[in-house]
Design a protein around this motif. Structure first.
Motif, short mmCIF file in Angstrom:
data_model
loop_
_atom_site.label_atom_id
_atom_site.label_comp_id
_atom_site.label_asym_id
_atom_site.label_seq_id
_atom_site.Cartn_x
_atom_site.Cartn_y
_atom_site.Cartn_z
N ARG A 73 -27.94 -21.79 92.00
CA ARG A 73 -28.68 -20.98 91.02
C ARG A 73 -29.42 -19.82 91.69
N PHE A 74 -29.91 -20.04 92.89
CA PHE A 74 -30.69 -19.03 93.60
C PHE A 74 -29.88 -18.47 94.76
N THR A 75 -30.09 -17.19 95.06
CA THR A 75 -29.44 -16.54 96.18
C THR A 75 -30.46 -15.72 96.96
N GLN B 29 -32.70 -13.89 94.27
CA GLN B 29 -32.12 -13.79 92.93
C GLN B 29 -32.12 -15.18 92.32
N MET B 30 -32.79 -15.31 91.18
CA MET B 30 -32.93 -16.62 90.54
C MET B 30 -32.24 -16.57 89.18
N ASN B 31 -31.20 -17.36 89.04
CA ASN B 31 -30.46 -17.43 87.78
C ASN B 31 -30.60 -18.82 87.16
N SER B 32 -30.24 -18.92 85.90
CA SER B 32 -30.29 -20.21 85.20
C SER B 32 -31.62 -20.91 85.42
N LEU B 33 -32.69 -20.16 85.23
CA LEU B 33 -34.02 -20.70 85.50
C LEU B 33 -34.37 -21.85 84.57
N GLY C 24 -32.82 -17.84 81.81
CA GLY C 24 -32.90 -16.45 82.21
C GLY C 24 -32.88 -16.25 83.70
N SER C 25 -33.07 -15.00 84.12
CA SER C 25 -33.00 -14.63 85.53
C SER C 25 -34.20 -13.77 85.93
N ARG D 236 -35.50 -11.54 89.72
CA ARG D 236 -35.24 -11.19 91.10
C ARG D 236 -36.55 -10.88 91.80
#
Length: 115
Positions: A66-68, A81-85, A16-17, A19
């Motif tokens: 994964r993070f921006t 922004q954290m994706n593919s946690l 999941g993601s 922010r």
């Protein structure tokens, strides 16, 4: 006294993601860098991401791709922004703002990733 406040943490399933947001309570002049750190239970605090005043970014190897990190200079706000946690991303996440000799830390926001 200027305060730094993080928000956006929570519980999310792996993949999941989330922010995260970090905002200063008052305008801060001449911010050099804004960082996100994290600290997992029993571990040392580690640097996750950095963004400079000019917009340059840098990431820990464990979060690259994964993070921006991004920022709004006018609002003294920084986001992560954290994706593919992953479960190993579980930690308290802290924001840090450096402006000259001034270093400010937030109180942290908990991120928990379930497997």
């Amino acid at each position: 006294q200027v305060r730094v406040v993080e928000s956006g943490g929570g519980l999310v399933q792996a993949g999941g993601s989330l922010r995260l947001s970090c905002a200063a309570s008052a305008y801060i002049f001449n911010i050099n860098v804004m960082n996100w750190y994290r600290q997992a239970p029993g571990k040392q605090r580690e640097l996750v991401a950095t963004i400079t005043g000019g917009g340059g970014t840098n990431y820990a190897d464990s979060v690259k791709g994964r993070f921006t990190i991004s920022r709004d200079n006018a609002k003294n706000t920084v986001w992560l922004q954290m994706n593919s946690l992953k479960p190993e991303d579980t930690a308290i996440y802290y924001c840090r703002i450096v402006a000259g000799s001034l270093t400010l830390w937030g109180q942290g926001t908990q991120v928990t990733v379930s497997s």
